[in-house]
Every structure is written in C-alpha cells, then in structure tokens.
Design a protein around this motif. Structure first.
Motif, PDB file in Angstrom:
ATOM      1  N   LEU A  89       7.251   3.204 -21.484  1.00 25.21           N
ATOM      2  CA  LEU A  89       7.011   1.964 -22.218  1.00 25.21           C
ATOM      3  C   LEU A  89       7.639   0.870 -21.895  1.00 25.21           C
ATOM      4  CD1 LEU A  89       5.643   1.721 -25.832  1.00 25.21           C
ATOM      5  CD2 LEU A  89       6.078  -0.009 -24.894  1.00 25.21           C
ATOM      6  N   ARG A  90       6.899  -0.243 -21.221  1.00 26.95           N
ATOM      7  CA  ARG A  90       7.549  -0.974 -19.832  1.00 26.95           C
ATOM      8  C   ARG A  90       7.013  -2.647 -20.590  1.00 26.95           C
ATOM      9  NH1 ARG A  90       6.219   2.793 -16.142  1.00 26.95           N
ATOM     10  NH2 ARG A  90       8.322   3.851 -15.759  1.00 26.95           N
ATOM     11  N   ILE A  91       7.634  -3.214 -20.765  1.00 24.85           N
ATOM     12  CA  ILE A  91       7.481  -4.596 -20.943  1.00 24.85           C
ATOM     13  C   ILE A  91       7.409  -5.437 -20.069  1.00 24.85           C
ATOM     14  CG2 ILE A  91       8.215  -6.697 -22.895  1.00 24.85           C
ATOM     15  CD1 ILE A  91       7.538  -3.838 -24.173  1.00 24.85           C
ATOM     16  N   LEU A  92       6.162  -6.415 -20.077  1.00 28.47           N
ATOM     17  CA  LEU A  92       6.508  -7.090 -18.611  1.00 28.47           C
ATOM     18  C   LEU A  92       5.990  -8.767 -19.443  1.00 28.47           C
ATOM     19  CD1 LEU A  92       3.586  -5.689 -16.790  1.00 28.47           C
ATOM     20  CD2 LEU A  92       6.217  -5.895 -16.459  1.00 28.47           C
ATOM     21  N   PRO A  93       6.186 -10.075 -18.616  1.00 29.64           N
ATOM     22  CA  PRO A  93       5.975 -11.080 -19.225  1.00 29.64           C
ATOM     23  C   PRO A  93       4.328 -11.588 -19.400  1.00 29.64           C
ATOM     24  CG  PRO A  93       7.036 -11.278 -17.165  1.00 29.64           C
ATOM     25  CD  PRO A  93       7.198  -9.617 -17.474  1.00 29.64           C
ATOM     26  N   GLU A  94       3.735 -10.640 -18.140  1.00 29.08           N
ATOM     27  CA  GLU A  94       2.244 -10.985 -18.014  1.00 29.08           C
ATOM     28  C   GLU A  94       1.466  -9.640 -17.180  1.00 29.08           C
ATOM     29  OE1 GLU A  94       2.048 -13.971 -14.160  1.00 29.08           O
ATOM     30  OE2 GLU A  94       1.149 -14.400 -16.273  1.00 29.08           O
ATOM     31  N   LEU A  95       0.648  -9.509 -17.842  1.00 28.52           N
ATOM     32  CA  LEU A  95       0.417  -7.981 -17.179  1.00 28.52           C
ATOM     33  C   LEU A  95      -0.820  -8.774 -15.876  1.00 28.52           C
ATOM     34  CD1 LEU A  95      -1.927  -6.280 -20.157  1.00 28.52           C
ATOM     35  CD2 LEU A  95       0.520  -5.874 -18.364  1.00 28.52           C
ATOM     36  N   PRO A  96      -0.407  -7.680 -14.522  1.00 24.84           N
ATOM     37  CA  PRO A  96      -1.205  -8.096 -13.160  1.00 24.84           C
ATOM     38  C   PRO A  96      -2.658  -8.067 -13.562  1.00 24.84           C
ATOM     39  CG  PRO A  96       0.334  -6.316 -12.690  1.00 24.84           C
ATOM     40  CD  PRO A  96       0.393  -6.878 -14.761  1.00 24.84           C
ATOM     41  N   ARG A  97      -3.690  -9.225 -12.264  1.00 23.58           N
ATOM     42  CA  ARG A  97      -5.009  -9.160 -13.636  1.00 23.58           C
ATOM     43  C   ARG A  97      -5.633  -9.164 -12.011  1.00 23.58           C
ATOM     44  NH1 ARG A  97      -6.446  -9.775 -18.567  1.00 23.58           N
ATOM     45  NH2 ARG A  97      -4.452 -10.301 -19.883  1.00 23.58           N
ATOM     46  N   THR A  98      -7.166  -8.995 -12.258  1.00 26.48           N
ATOM     47  CA  THR A  98      -7.716  -8.875 -10.686  1.00 26.48           C
ATOM     48  C   THR A  98      -8.243 -10.493 -10.779  1.00 26.48           C
ATOM     49  OG1 THR A  98     -10.205  -8.755 -12.519  1.00 26.48           O
ATOM     50  CG2 THR A  98      -8.242  -6.898 -11.229  1.00 26.48           C
ATOM     51  N   ALA A  99      -8.349 -11.213  -9.717  1.00 25.59           N
ATOM     52  CA  ALA A  99      -9.316 -12.187  -9.281  1.00 25.59           C
ATOM     53  C   ALA A  99      -9.994 -12.838 -10.181  1.00 25.59           C
ATOM     54  CB  ALA A  99      -9.910 -12.699  -8.430  1.00 25.59           C
ATOM     55  N   THR A 100     -10.847 -12.147 -11.378  1.00 22.51           N
ATOM     56  CA  THR A 100     -11.912 -12.181 -12.382  1.00 22.51           C
ATOM     57  C   THR A 100     -11.603 -11.973 -13.782  1.00 22.51           C
ATOM     58  OG1 THR A 100     -12.398  -9.792 -12.452  1.00 22.51           O
ATOM     59  CG2 THR A 100     -13.788 -10.962 -10.804  1.00 22.51           C
ATOM     60  N   GLY A 101      -9.588 -11.665 -13.764  1.00 20.93           N
ATOM     61  CA  GLY A 101      -9.242 -11.390 -15.045  1.00 20.93           C
ATOM     62  C   GLY A 101      -9.105 -10.630 -15.600  1.00 20.93           C
ATOM     63  N   LYS A 102      -9.728  -9.770 -15.184  1.00 21.02           N
ATOM     64  CA  LYS A 102      -9.249  -8.514 -15.697  1.00 21.02           C
ATOM     65  C   LYS A 102      -8.292  -7.038 -15.242  1.00 21.02           C
ATOM     66  CE  LYS A 102     -13.958  -7.174 -15.000  1.00 21.02           C
ATOM     67  NZ  LYS A 102     -15.523  -5.974 -14.913  1.00 21.02           N
ATOM     68  N   PRO A 103      -7.461  -6.933 -16.624  1.00 22.98           N
ATOM     69  CA  PRO A 103      -6.266  -6.530 -16.668  1.00 22.98           C
ATOM     70  C   PRO A 103      -6.201  -5.281 -14.955  1.00 22.98           C
ATOM     71  CG  PRO A 103      -7.090  -6.024 -18.539  1.00 22.98           C
ATOM     72  CD  PRO A 103      -7.733  -6.465 -17.589  1.00 22.98           C
ATOM     73  N   ILE A 104      -5.159  -5.268 -14.262  1.00 28.29           N
ATOM     74  CA  ILE A 104      -5.533  -3.522 -13.127  1.00 28.29           C
ATOM     75  C   ILE A 104      -4.755  -2.639 -13.503  1.00 28.29           C
ATOM     76  CG2 ILE A 104      -4.389  -3.487 -10.530  1.00 28.29           C
ATOM     77  CD1 ILE A 104      -3.979  -6.630 -10.135  1.00 28.29           C
ATOM     78  N   ARG A 105      -5.218  -1.534 -13.358  1.00 29.23           N
ATOM     79  CA  ARG A 105      -5.099  -0.043 -13.883  1.00 29.23           C
ATOM     80  C   ARG A 105      -3.911   0.408 -12.812  1.00 29.23           C
ATOM     81  NH1 ARG A 105      -6.673  -0.067 -19.129  1.00 29.23           N
ATOM     82  NH2 ARG A 105      -8.389  -1.793 -19.362  1.00 29.23           N
ATOM     83  N   ASN A 106      -3.693  -0.575 -12.216  1.00 28.58           N
ATOM     84  CA  ASN A 106      -3.493   0.777 -10.545  1.00 28.58           C
ATOM     85  C   ASN A 106      -1.849   1.283 -11.278  1.00 28.58           C
ATOM     86  OD1 ASN A 106      -1.392   1.046  -7.930  1.00 28.58           O
ATOM     87  ND2 ASN A 106      -3.385   1.705  -7.644  1.00 28.58           N
ATOM     88  N   ASP A 112       1.128   2.010  -9.562  1.00 28.57           N
ATOM     89  CA  ASP A 112       2.131   1.427  -8.300  1.00 28.57           C
ATOM     90  C   ASP A 112       1.838  -0.255  -8.436  1.00 28.57           C
ATOM     91  OD1 ASP A 112       1.921   4.244  -7.185  1.00 28.57           O
ATOM     92  OD2 ASP A 112       0.678   3.819  -5.386  1.00 28.57           O
ATOM     93  N   THR A 113       0.669  -0.325  -8.934  1.00 27.76           N
ATOM     94  CA  THR A 113       0.740  -2.175  -8.954  1.00 27.76           C
ATOM     95  C   THR A 113       1.378  -2.851 -10.290  1.00 27.76           C
ATOM     96  OG1 THR A 113      -1.141  -2.610  -7.757  1.00 27.76           O
ATOM     97  CG2 THR A 113      -0.519  -4.413  -9.478  1.00 27.76           C
ATOM     98  N   LEU A 114       1.270  -1.716 -11.014  1.00 26.72           N
ATOM     99  CA  LEU A 114       2.292  -2.255 -12.519  1.00 26.72           C
ATOM    100  C   LEU A 114       3.920  -1.994 -12.231  1.00 26.72           C
ATOM    101  CD1 LEU A 114      -0.561  -0.593 -14.669  1.00 26.72           C
ATOM    102  CD2 LEU A 114      -0.315  -2.897 -14.663  1.00 26.72           C
ATOM    103  N   ARG A 115       3.796  -1.046 -12.119  1.00 31.43           N
ATOM    104  CA  ARG A 115       5.433  -1.224 -11.596  1.00 31.43           C
ATOM    105  C   ARG A 115       5.944  -1.034 -10.737  1.00 31.43           C
ATOM    106  NH1 ARG A 115       4.040   5.190  -9.592  1.00 31.43           N
ATOM    107  NH2 ARG A 115       2.968   6.650 -11.464  1.00 31.43           N
ATOM    108  N   ALA A 116       6.115  -1.997  -9.518  1.00 30.97           N
ATOM    109  CA  ALA A 116       5.816  -2.710  -8.366  1.00 30.97           C
ATOM    110  C   ALA A 116       6.284  -4.252  -9.950  1.00 30.97           C
ATOM    111  CB  ALA A 116       4.935  -3.424  -7.532  1.00 30.97           C
ATOM    112  N   ALA A 117       5.539  -4.907 -10.505  1.00 31.60           N
ATOM    113  CA  ALA A 117       5.002  -6.077 -11.451  1.00 31.60           C
ATOM    114  C   ALA A 117       6.279  -5.450 -12.382  1.00 31.60           C
ATOM    115  CB  ALA A 117       3.851  -6.023 -12.234  1.00 31.60           C
TER     116      ALA A 117
END
Length: 461
Positions: free
Chosen positions: A430-447, A449-454
């Motif tokens: 369970l990881r805390i982020l300042p903001e979730l990575p999102r696509t250009a259309t504003g949808k949260p990214i559910r990848n 690897d991308t979330l771990r990189a963030a």
C-alpha cells in the motif's frame, strides 16, 4: 420434511448407514450424518425456519457447517453461504442486502490460516428484518463484484444436480469407493460441489485435512489406502512442490486443480516429485464446472463438460445458460440472449473442440484460488477518511496506490482497511503518492510498472 428438500435424502444422504462418507478428525458414517442433519433441522424449525424460508451460514469448514447446510436444504430453505474469513463489516453488508431470516454462526471466533477444518459450536440467530425466499434458488453465493455491489448468484436444485452428474461423467474424477482430499474451500463452488456434494452423492469419501501445510496434506493422503485424488487450486500444487523428497504415496492417483491457470513449471515439479497425474478444471460460481481435463492429458487445453455449450467471441469465453444466474441486481451486459459472458479470455480449437483458458479479461484476479475484484478493493480504500483517490493493480500480488488529503492521514491506513476487507483481499503493498499518474484524458493509469516508477520518483523528491 418439505417436498423441496426431498432431493437431500434422495441424492446426498442416500446409501448404507455404515459407510463412512466424511473424514475430518474422525470418520463420519452416513447414518451419523443423517442423525445430525435431522437434529439440526429440528433446531432450525424451532428457531422459526419454514419451507421457503431463508438461512445464511457464516461457518468455517467443519462438520457443523456441513450439517447446517444439509439441514437447511432438507427443511426446504434457501441457504446463503458466507465465507467465514469475511470481516464483520462485509458480513453485515451482505446480511442487510440478502435479509435472511436466520443466521448460523460460530459461538466463539475462529482463527487459523492453514486450518483445513475447525471443530466449533454454533448458534442460530434470528433476524427480525429477514424475509422469505423470493426465488426458487436453494443456494445463494456472492460474487466479488466487478462493478459496484457484489452480484448474488443463485443455483437451483436442478442446476446443482446437473453439475454433480457432470462430475460423474469426467474420466479421471473420483469414483465410488475412492477418496477425495478436498483442499478447496467447501464454501466455494469447487470444494462444495466438486468435493462435498459429489462425494456424498457418488459414494466418494470426502476428507478435509487438519492443516493445509505440506505435512498436513500428505498425512491426509497417507491415512488410508484407497485410490485418492487431491482437489484444490494451483497454490496448493505449488505448496506441495516445496517438499523436496515427499514420501512414496501409491494411493495418490492424481491432483485436480481449478480456480486459475496453472503454471507449467509448477506442473512439471509436481508430476516429477509425486509420480501422479495433474489435471485441471475450469468453472465459475455461476455454473460450476464448465470444462475439464482431470488426467492432464491435454494440458493446457480442456474438454467442455457434457451439457456445457461454450463459444469464444472476441477472445472472451461465453457460456450458454437457460436463464441468468444472477438474483436481484443484474448486469444487462453480462447475460445476453442466452449467453453468459465469463470475462475470461480463451481460445476454442475448431478441429478438436478443446478450450484453452488464458486468464481474466477484466479486473477480477485470483488469490490462492479465491476471486478478488480490484474495483472492490479500490472502493473500500476510497471509503476511508482522508483517502482522496485510489488505484489497485495486480502484479506479484495486490498493490494499492492512494492519495490522501494530509500526510498524517496515511498513518494506520492498512489497519483501517483491515476492518473493511477480508485478509485475502487486502493489498500486499500500500503506497502513498502525492498524485496518481493519469492519461491525457485524465483517467488514472493502471499499469503496475508506471505506478511503481511514480512511487520511486516521489520518494526521490
């Protein structure tokens, strides 16, 4: 006994009183089981249960649980099975929604992650808000809920009888006079129908091992000389491969797994160490067993079970059913024109008719053979004070990424989530982020690897 309960005597309790039909800490004969079921049925009747009434069981694997289930059915009741590992919060949500008239629950809390069965005392609790059955289903179970609330899945007597008979047609499935050591939960469809109900109906002794450890499982196999089949999920197979030099077990003819795709490496290790066949089955709570290869001769492909009409549309397995298996809230896109969308990916060989299952097409994942919907975990996280957003993915395990209104609110988040979700549904990370990575259309990214990189990027700042 109510007419709707005659199938219990005609199918599940029929046979010689002297034959042992169950083995937990000791053998249970059919005559003993009949007596216990009749006694429990009288208790339920005295508590107010009537034909067409509703009963919920929140019991762990146990003789008491088997008896309560058969007694409820024998009295003509509609029975809901609730996994004993659910939290009080989850159970209350389910009971409020389903409104059973009676609930059978343990007198004392039960614990023990590796226990194969429990010795318990139970009590019957009346619920004044309960209502009689609103359908002809005799069994209700909850799905994990792919969108919004969990779906209620109903099974009729005919549906259960048909599935029991389907198992009886499968080459390599246990036969009368043999044993099946059930590792899959008897609260869920594989252990319940493929193990317990099939065993009672076909004279196959059902064994629940004391512990789901390597030693506990092997002791259960070695306890008798009859031909023995292990029935479980791939995580049980992987566990057994941890035994570097298991004892010689000539009575172990095969293991059959279901619930998720079995990794080839695990399959090879198991067959090499035990010299037994390793088969597989594919099914779902909505319909039971759909396709199978009990001997493992077609790995990874499966043969559709008799009476199961399947097709693959745009890579998704679909199953023909005479009616929707869902009760109450319905998903109009899930059951259309007699076809149930399984949300499982697969391929059907037109030349052989064999079905190969590739995995889930949606957010539902399997954890140790138990279905977990990631959107349910996200929803539970989002209800916690201070959580502003959440994304849950499945990588090496369930991983959650959340944002909070204030950093201090992250403290104790996992503990608060534990009040909302059963242990097997909780994120391993369970990881805390300042903001979730999102696509250009504003949808949260559910990848993942991308979330771990963030996460790494946030930690470096």
């Amino acid at each position: 006994m109510h007419a709707n309960g005659t199938w219990v005597d005609d199918l599940l309790l029929k046979g010689d009183d002297r034959h042992d039909v169950l083995y937990l800490s000791e053998p249970v004969s059919r005559g003993t089981l009949r007596r216990l079921v009749a006694e429990r049925q009288r208790e339920l009747t005295e508590a107010g249960l009537r034909p067409g009434g509703t009963l919920a069981l929140r019991l762990p694997p146990s003789l008491d649980g088997v008896v309560a289930l058969l007694a409820g059915w024998r009295g003509g009741a509609q029975v809901t099975l609730l996994d004993h590992r659910l939290t009080t919060y989850e159970v209350e949500q389910a009971l409020t929604r389903l409104a059973p008239q009676l609930v059978v629950e343990p007198v004392e809390p039960v614990s023990g992650r590796l226990r194969g069965f429990f010795e318990i005392s139970s009590r019957v609790v009346r619920r004044p808000t309960g209502r009689p059955a609103r359908s002809e289903h005799v069994l209700l179970q909850l799905s994990s809920g792919s969108t919004g609330p969990s779906k209620v899945i109903g099974r009729t007597v005919l549906s259960l009888r048909d599935e029991i008979e389907r198992y009886g047609t499968l080459d390599g499935f246990p036969r009368p006079g043999e044993r099946v050591v059930v590792l899959a939960s008897v609260v869920h469809v594989l252990g319940l129908v493929g193990g317990l109900l099939y065993g009672l109906a076909h004279g196959v002794r059902t064994v629940l091992p004391e512990h789901h450890s390597v030693d506990g499982i092997l002791r259960a196999v070695a306890a008798a000389g009859e031909p023995t089949t292990l029935l479980g999920v791939p995580s049980h197979t992987a566990l057994l491969t941890a035994a570097a030099a298991p004892p010689q077990l000539p009575q172990l003819h095969r293991m059959i797994t279901g619930g998720e795709v079995l990794r080839t490496t695990v399959r090879e290790r198991f067959t090499d160490r035990y010299g037994a066949e390793l088969g597989a089955m594919y099914g779902m709570t909505e319909a039971g067993v759909i396709a199978a290869d009990p001997r493992g001769g077609h790995h990874p492909a499966l043969t559709p079970a008799p009476g199961m009409d399947v097709r693959v549309v745009d890579g998704e397995i679909q199953l023909a059913l005479p009616e929707s298996p869902y009760v109450g809230l319905l998903d109009p896109d899930r059951y259309v024109d007699g076809w149930l969308r399984t949300r499982d990916a697969g391929a059907l060989d037109p030349a052989t008719g064999l079905l190969t299952v590739h995995g889930r097409t949606d957010s539902q994942v399997s954890v140790a053979g138990l279905k977990v919907d990631l959107t349910e975990v996200e929803a539970a996280l989002s209800t916690l004070d201070g959580v502003t957003d959440a994304v849950v993915v499945h990588g090496s395990g369930i991983e959650a990424y959340v944002t909070v209104a204030e950093p201090a609110l992250a403290d104790g988040l996992a503990a608060r989530l534990a009040d909302r979700l059963a242990a097997y549904k909780r994120p391993r990370a369970l990881r805390i982020l300042p903001e979730l990575p999102r696509t250009a259309t504003g949808k949260p990214i559910r990848n993942a690897d991308t979330l771990r990189a963030a996460t790494r990027s946030a930690a470096a700042e």
